[in-house]
Design a protein around this motif. Structure first.
Motif, mmCIF file in Angstrom:
data_model
loop_
_atom_site.group_PDB
_atom_site.id
_atom_site.type_symbol
_atom_site.label_atom_id
_atom_site.label_comp_id
_atom_site.label_asym_id
_atom_site.label_seq_id
_atom_site.Cartn_x
_atom_site.Cartn_y
_atom_site.Cartn_z
ATOM 1 N N ASN A 140 0.846 -1.189 0.000
ATOM 2 C CA ASN A 140 0.000 0.000 0.000
ATOM 3 C C ASN A 140 0.884 1.244 0.000
ATOM 4 N N MET A 141 1.066 1.838 -1.187
ATOM 5 C CA MET A 141 1.909 3.021 -1.351
ATOM 6 C C MET A 141 1.069 4.285 -1.509
ATOM 7 N N LEU A 142 -0.200 4.205 -1.158
ATOM 8 C CA LEU A 142 -1.083 5.366 -1.290
ATOM 9 C C LEU A 142 -0.643 6.479 -0.344
ATOM 10 N N THR A 143 -0.693 7.708 -0.838
ATOM 11 C CA THR A 143 -0.349 8.868 -0.029
ATOM 12 C C THR A 143 -1.597 9.716 0.189
ATOM 13 N N PHE A 144 -1.481 10.675 1.111
ATOM 14 C CA PHE A 144 -2.620 11.523 1.458
ATOM 15 C C PHE A 144 -2.425 12.928 0.901
ATOM 16 N N ARG A 145 -3.517 13.543 0.533
ATOM 17 C CA ARG A 145 -3.464 14.915 0.051
ATOM 18 C C ARG A 145 -3.044 15.849 1.183
ATOM 19 N N GLN A 146 -2.747 17.075 0.812
ATOM 20 C CA GLN A 146 -2.277 18.049 1.790
ATOM 21 C C GLN A 146 -3.189 18.083 3.011
ATOM 22 N N ALA A 147 -2.607 17.850 4.150
ATOM 23 C CA ALA A 147 -3.405 17.767 5.372
ATOM 24 C C ALA A 147 -3.729 19.158 5.909
ATOM 25 N N PRO A 148 -4.837 19.293 6.624
ATOM 26 C CA PRO A 148 -5.139 20.552 7.286
ATOM 27 C C PRO A 148 -4.179 20.799 8.436
ATOM 28 N N THR A 149 -4.256 21.959 9.058
ATOM 29 C CA THR A 149 -3.347 22.258 10.163
ATOM 30 C C THR A 149 -3.624 21.341 11.333
ATOM 31 N N ALA A 150 -2.610 21.183 12.191
ATOM 32 C CA ALA A 150 -2.739 20.300 13.342
ATOM 33 C C ALA A 150 -3.869 20.750 14.264
ATOM 34 N N SER A 151 -4.019 22.060 14.445
ATOM 35 C CA SER A 151 -5.079 22.554 15.331
ATOM 36 C C SER A 151 -6.457 22.248 14.770
ATOM 37 N N ASP A 152 -6.583 22.323 13.433
ATOM 38 C CA ASP A 152 -7.870 22.017 12.811
ATOM 39 C C ASP A 152 -8.199 20.537 12.976
ATOM 40 N N VAL A 153 -7.185 19.684 12.827
ATOM 41 C CA VAL A 153 -7.390 18.246 13.014
ATOM 42 C C VAL A 153 -7.854 17.968 14.437
ATOM 43 N N ARG A 154 -7.200 18.596 15.404
ATOM 44 C CA ARG A 154 -7.563 18.382 16.805
ATOM 45 C C ARG A 154 -9.000 18.824 17.065
ATOM 46 N N GLU A 155 -9.376 19.970 16.534
ATOM 47 C CA GLU A 155 -10.728 20.480 16.754
ATOM 48 C C GLU A 155 -11.776 19.533 16.165
ATOM 49 N N ARG A 156 -11.491 18.981 15.003
ATOM 50 C CA ARG A 156 -12.438 18.064 14.368
ATOM 51 C C ARG A 156 -12.594 16.782 15.174
ATOM 52 N N ILE A 157 -11.487 16.270 15.701
ATOM 53 C CA ILE A 157 -11.547 15.031 16.488
ATOM 54 C C ILE A 157 -12.301 15.262 17.793
ATOM 55 N N VAL A 158 -11.995 16.350 18.473
ATOM 56 C CA VAL A 158 -12.680 16.667 19.728
ATOM 57 C C VAL A 158 -14.174 16.828 19.481
ATOM 58 N N ALA A 159 -14.538 17.500 18.391
ATOM 59 C CA ALA A 159 -15.954 17.680 18.064
ATOM 60 C C ALA A 159 -16.627 16.339 17.802
ATOM 61 N N ALA A 160 -15.900 15.435 17.126
ATOM 62 C CA ALA A 160 -16.448 14.107 16.850
ATOM 63 C C ALA A 160 -16.667 13.332 18.145
ATOM 64 N N PHE A 161 -15.731 13.460 19.088
ATOM 65 C CA PHE A 161 -15.880 12.792 20.392
ATOM 66 C C PHE A 161 -17.121 13.315 21.125
ATOM 67 N N LYS A 162 -17.325 14.630 21.079
ATOM 68 C CA LYS A 162 -18.454 15.231 21.782
ATOM 69 C C LYS A 162 -19.783 14.802 21.172
ATOM 70 N N ARG A 163 -19.776 14.542 19.864
ATOM 71 C CA ARG A 163 -21.011 14.117 19.202
ATOM 72 C C ARG A 163 -21.367 12.669 19.503
ATOM 73 N N ASN A 164 -20.372 11.888 19.876
ATOM 74 C CA ASN A 164 -20.566 10.450 20.060
ATOM 75 C C ASN A 164 -21.120 10.149 21.446
#
Length: 216
Positions: A140-164
């Motif tokens: 599996n040599m698949l790569t990922f497109r340009q990632a968002p900033t680290a703070s944005d990633v953290r905010e999205r994960i925290v929001a997902a946790f709160k929704r669950n």
């Protein structure tokens, strides 16, 4: 005197012209007037017919015939067949961006290259390819497109946790460093830990999860 490319064209045309041959799975290569046939046919008669067709073409100095006879009842495990089945399953699976993934199969080993947006897309492609009969392994040599900033990633994960509803978001801390996410804190059981990991993986740009969650 014909060039190798001209001779290749003439051989391919002759194979197409011969009605007893299914030429779709026959490859033609020419080097210094020597023709090499590769691929597969469904019976021995087609194999002989392909040889005769090549010998009818002017300019052929020699023939290296590597065509394999694969009967209809044989397991579909040639590299060409494996690649086609992988492409088919990618086209059917809505979680896999088939147009963005290239598939190469060599002696049963599959290599996936390309760029995807999400980790789950990479994992879905790897798992789907590995399920095909005849596959010996998947690179599996698949790569990922340009990632968002680290703070944005953290905010999205925290929001997902709160929704669950199954997670106590206040008991879990999230730290990000580039594409690496570190989960710390406590959960009630292994199921909650797995839910937290899956939610973190769903964030765009995540390439690694460092799970330090403890079971309370």
């Amino acid at each position: 005197m014909k060039t190798d490319s001209q001779l290749q064209h003439d051989v391919q045309a002759e194979l197409e012209w011969e009605p007893s041959i299914d030429h779709a799975h026959i490859g033609v290569a020419v080097t210094a007037g020597v023709v090499t046939l590769t691929g597969q046919v469904s019976n021995y008669a087609q194999k002989l017919a392909a040889e005769k067709a090549v010998h009818r073409v002017a300019g052929v100095h020699a023939l290296a015939e590597e065509i394999k006879v694969r009967y209809p009842g044989d397991p579909k495990t040639s590299d060409t067949e494996i690649a086609k089945r992988i492409r088919d399953i990618f086209d059917w699976d809505v979680t896999i961006p088939a147009d963005e993934i290239d598939v190469k199969v060599e002696q049963g080993w599959v290599t996936l290259t390309g760029t995807v947006h999400w980790h789950y897309q990479s994992e879905a492609a790897r798992k789907a390819a590995g399920k095909i009969h005849g596959v010996l392994g998947v690179y599996n040599m698949l790569t990922f497109r340009q990632a968002p900033t680290a703070s944005d990633v953290r905010e999205r994960i925290v929001a997902a946790f709160k929704r669950n509803a199954d997670l106590d978001a206040a008991a879990i801390t999230v730290a990000t460093d580039g594409g690496t996410v570190t989960l710390d804190g406590t959960v009630h059981n292994w199921r909650e830990r797995r839910i937290a990991e899956q939610a973190a993986w769903a964030a765009p740009g995540v390439v690694r999860i460092d799970d330090k969650l403890a079971i309370a």
